[in-house]
Design a protein around this motif. Structure first.
Motif, PDB file in Angstrom:
ATOM      1  N   PHE A  25       4.520  -0.348 -11.930  1.00 22.24           N
ATOM      2  CA  PHE A  25       3.972   1.006 -11.819  1.00 22.24           C
ATOM      3  C   PHE A  25       3.594   1.553 -13.199  1.00 22.24           C
ATOM      4  CE2 PHE A  25       4.113   5.588 -11.648  1.00 22.24           C
ATOM      5  CZ  PHE A  25       3.572   5.912 -10.417  1.00 22.24           C
ATOM      6  N   LEU A  83       4.699  -8.618  -7.190  1.00 20.41           N
ATOM      7  CA  LEU A  83       4.832  -7.494  -8.121  1.00 20.41           C
ATOM      8  C   LEU A  83       5.018  -7.979  -9.559  1.00 20.41           C
ATOM      9  CD1 LEU A  83       7.130  -5.088  -6.046  1.00 20.41           C
ATOM     10  CD2 LEU A  83       4.688  -4.819  -6.513  1.00 20.41           C
ATOM     11  N   THR A 130       5.497  -4.835   0.374  1.00 21.17           N
ATOM     12  CA  THR A 130       4.579  -4.814  -0.771  1.00 21.17           C
ATOM     13  C   THR A 130       3.368  -3.950  -0.465  1.00 21.17           C
ATOM     14  OG1 THR A 130       5.248  -7.088  -1.219  1.00 21.17           O
ATOM     15  CG2 THR A 130       3.325  -6.266  -2.420  1.00 21.17           C
ATOM     16  N   TYR A 179       9.214  -3.261  -9.629  1.00 23.84           N
ATOM     17  CA  TYR A 179       8.211  -2.299  -9.172  1.00 23.84           C
ATOM     18  C   TYR A 179       7.975  -1.218 -10.232  1.00 23.84           C
ATOM     19  CZ  TYR A 179       5.758   1.253  -6.530  1.00 23.84           C
ATOM     20  OH  TYR A 179       4.826   2.182  -6.121  1.00 23.84           O
ATOM     21  N   ASN A 180       9.041  -0.753 -10.861  1.00 23.52           N
ATOM     22  CA  ASN A 180       8.903   0.303 -11.879  1.00 23.52           C
ATOM     23  C   ASN A 180       8.095  -0.189 -13.079  1.00 23.52           C
ATOM     24  OD1 ASN A 180      10.316   2.200 -10.403  1.00 23.52           O
ATOM     25  ND2 ASN A 180      12.305   1.637 -11.288  1.00 23.52           N
ATOM     26  N   ASN A 210       4.239  -0.236  -0.413  1.00 27.37           N
ATOM     27  CA  ASN A 210       4.363   0.341  -1.758  1.00 27.37           C
ATOM     28  C   ASN A 210       3.001   0.513  -2.426  1.00 27.37           C
ATOM     29  OD1 ASN A 210       7.181   0.545  -1.741  1.00 27.37           O
ATOM     30  ND2 ASN A 210       7.441  -1.579  -2.390  1.00 27.37           N
ATOM     31  N   THR A 242      14.375  -5.841  -7.352  1.00 25.14           N
ATOM     32  CA  THR A 242      12.977  -5.582  -7.009  1.00 25.14           C
ATOM     33  C   THR A 242      12.539  -4.188  -7.451  1.00 25.14           C
ATOM     34  OG1 THR A 242      13.191  -7.053  -5.111  1.00 25.14           O
ATOM     35  CG2 THR A 242      11.302  -5.594  -5.110  1.00 25.14           C
ATOM     36  N   ASP A 243      13.439  -3.218  -7.383  1.00 24.54           N
ATOM     37  CA  ASP A 243      13.099  -1.850  -7.813  1.00 24.54           C
ATOM     38  C   ASP A 243      12.696  -1.815  -9.284  1.00 24.54           C
ATOM     39  OD1 ASP A 243      13.625  -0.919  -5.319  1.00 24.54           O
ATOM     40  OD2 ASP A 243      15.543   0.048  -5.815  1.00 24.54           O
ATOM     41  N   GLN A 250       7.583 -10.426  -2.129  1.00 23.32           N
ATOM     42  CA  GLN A 250       7.268  -9.136  -2.745  1.00 23.32           C
ATOM     43  C   GLN A 250       7.577  -9.183  -4.246  1.00 23.32           C
ATOM     44  OE1 GLN A 250       8.264  -4.389  -2.263  1.00 23.32           O
ATOM     45  NE2 GLN A 250       9.714  -5.838  -1.453  1.00 23.32           N
ATOM     46  N   TYR A 251       8.723  -9.767  -4.596  1.00 29.66           N
ATOM     47  CA  TYR A 251       9.131  -9.837  -6.005  1.00 29.66           C
ATOM     48  C   TYR A 251       8.068 -10.552  -6.832  1.00 29.66           C
ATOM     49  CZ  TYR A 251      12.050 -10.779 -10.125  1.00 29.66           C
ATOM     50  OH  TYR A 251      12.538 -10.837 -11.398  1.00 29.66           O
TER      51      TYR A 251
END
Length: 495
Positions: free
Chosen positions: A219, A138, A247, A215-216, A250, A211-212, A134-135
């Motif tokens: 985004f 993204l 993933t 994602y930010n 999200n 990871t957050d 996922q990392y």
């Protein structure tokens, strides 16, 4: 004082000396215009016009026998050109059935048409085979969108600088420009804001961030400007297998939070059942539209090869049996067009090395053997260490001409090899599972046989060339350090 003030005679003498030495070492013919290393290889007539046309990465102008799937994709994605969010699409089919090529072709047409009608629409492609967490997915997406944003900001800054220059001489320039500014002060404010945006863009490293945070950044990069975004995830089943469906969860839910952009996902999978691994909520939001790509038959593969051959080869470079033979071999491999193209390209390369003017059927047969060996080398090279140890045990037993190799014998040699490289041995049950995995990969042939009251076991033998496979295994630094592994096998049999 010298009669040769420029020293030219010394240079000439030096050149003559070099030529004399060259004649002495290489002979008179080589001294002047001698044949170089590649001259002989270039002397034959070329066979290829463009080898790239036969590679999987090439997206052709025509995709025979995929009109139905292409048109269905187009009818779904046309919403993006109207400024709406297209439905998510899941594409299924075996390797080499034209999934990726068709999706890329439709995406290129979508971007081309969006430019024509000045509708902001971007397509980003990620291959999940290499970016399998996922990392990493993204991070790659964040960096790709950031690159787009940098380019868009740079373009707008150039336009604003040009307008400021024109407007300082001619105030009517504001009326002709469509940049949303009407004074020099407004231009300066806009430039300052854009430069701040540019400075704020963060490059995401491939490891190290929470990871957050990744994602930010992703985004914000997507939502920086108004547009419809299509994210294409190739081999999406590998991402789900290795990292779960976070993933996809999200991505499929982010539209509800976006202010400027809208996101659509195209997932491409070789596994028809991969959605069984998904959370029901992800499955319902992701699989809004499904498109299946069936395998090609031999006739369809011939059509594909003929289309590509026109661009790839010089006229009359193929004998009449080459394309039918490539198609027949690939049809046996579940209608894999990628395999057919690899065969045709490799056959051409072999003919080129032979310095002949035409590719023959024998070149295709040799190419088939070469590709199979290359596949084996790649599979063996990428095996986990425990599987390599098991396979090496089978090879050592075969080297000793052990008849009817069974699981117990393989396990005994395997444990000795583990001791040699200081690895923790697995249980015999787990080693039996690894043998089954090697069987599925086509590296060994393992058949369950009954030993009566002694129970059942597997009789194992190699399905691949022994010497080449052993060479790949021993190229691994840890296995290559094993000194004279043979006595360990011999001692088991009193040798």
């Amino acid at each position: 004082m010298s009669d040769d003030p420029d020293g030219l005679s010394d240079i000439d003498e030096g050149r003559e000396f070099d030529i004399d030495v060259e004649r002495t070492v290489l002979g008179d013919d080589a001294a002047g215009d001698r044949e170089g290393l590649f001259d002989d290889l270039l002397s034959g007539d070329p066979i290829f016009i463009s080898k790239e046309v036969l590679r999987p990465s090439y997206t052709p102008r025509e995709l025979p026998h995929r009109n139905e799937q292409i048109n269905k994709m187009a009818t779904i994605l046309v919403s993006a050109l109207r400024g709406d969010t297209p439905s998510n699409i899941l594409i299924y089919g075996k390797t080499g059935t034209g999934k990726t090529a068709s999706a890329k072709y439709v995406s290129q047409e979508l971007e081309r048409t969006s430019q024509k009608y000045e509708v902001p629409c971007d397509v980003e492609y990620i291959n999940c085979e290499v970016t399998d967490t996922q990392y990493r997915v993204l991070a790659q997406l964040a960096n790709q969108f950031n690159d787009q944003n940098r380019a868009a900001i740079a373009e707008e800054l150039d336009a604003l600088e040009t307008l400021r220059d024109r407007a300082s001489r001619d105030p009517t320039a504001f009326a002709e420009a469509d940049l949303g500014v009407s004074s020099i002060d407004e231009i300066d404010e806009r430039i300052e804001a854009l430069e701040a945006d540019l400075d704020a863009i963060e490059e995401v490293p491939m490891t190290g961030w929470p990871t957050d945070r990744v994602y930010n950044v992703f985004f914000d990069a997507v939502d920086y400007r108004e547009r419809v975004v299509v994210i294409m995830l190739d081999e999406i089943d590998k991402l789900v297998e290795k990292s779960g469906d976070d993933t996809l969860y999200n991505l499929s839910r982010m539209n509800s939070d976006l202010e400027n952009s809208r996101v659509s996902i195209i997932g491409i999978s070789n596994d028809l059942k991969f959605t069984d691994l998904l959370d029901p909520r992800v499955r319902s939001s992701l699989g809004e539209e499904e498109i299946v790509f069936p395998p090609y038959d031999a006739t369809q593969l011939q059509d594909i090869l003929e289309h590509r051959a026109e661009e790839a080869f010089e006229p009359d470079a193929l004998s009449g049996d080459v394309i039918p033979l490539c198609a027949a071999f690939a049809a046996q491999e579940h209608g894999d067009a990628r395999r057919a193209l690899d065969l045709l390209r490799t056959a051409g390369e072999l003919a080129e090395r032979d310095q002949v003017e035409q590719i023959e059927g024998d070149h295709v047969r040799t190419a088939q053997e070469k590709i199979e060996l290359d596949r084996v080398v790649e599979v063996v090279r990428t095996l986990p260490m425990q599987s390599k140890l098991v396979l090496y045990g089978v090879i050592l037993l075969e080297t000793r001409d052990v008849a009817s190799i069974n699981t117990g014998e393989v396990y005994n040699v395997y444990t000795q090899l583990c001791e040699e490289i200081d690895a923790d041995p697995l249980t015999q049950r787990r080693v039996t599972d690894l043998i089954s995995e090697l069987d599925m990969l086509g590296i060994v042939n393992a058949v369950v046989v009954s030993k009566g009251r002694y129970g059942r076991t597997k009789e194992i033998n190699l399905s691949v060339p022994r010497e080449e496979t052993e060479a790949v295994l021993t190229s691994d630094s840890r296995l290559g350090e094993i000194e004279d592994a043979q006595p360990y096998v011999q001692s088991r049999f009193g040798g």
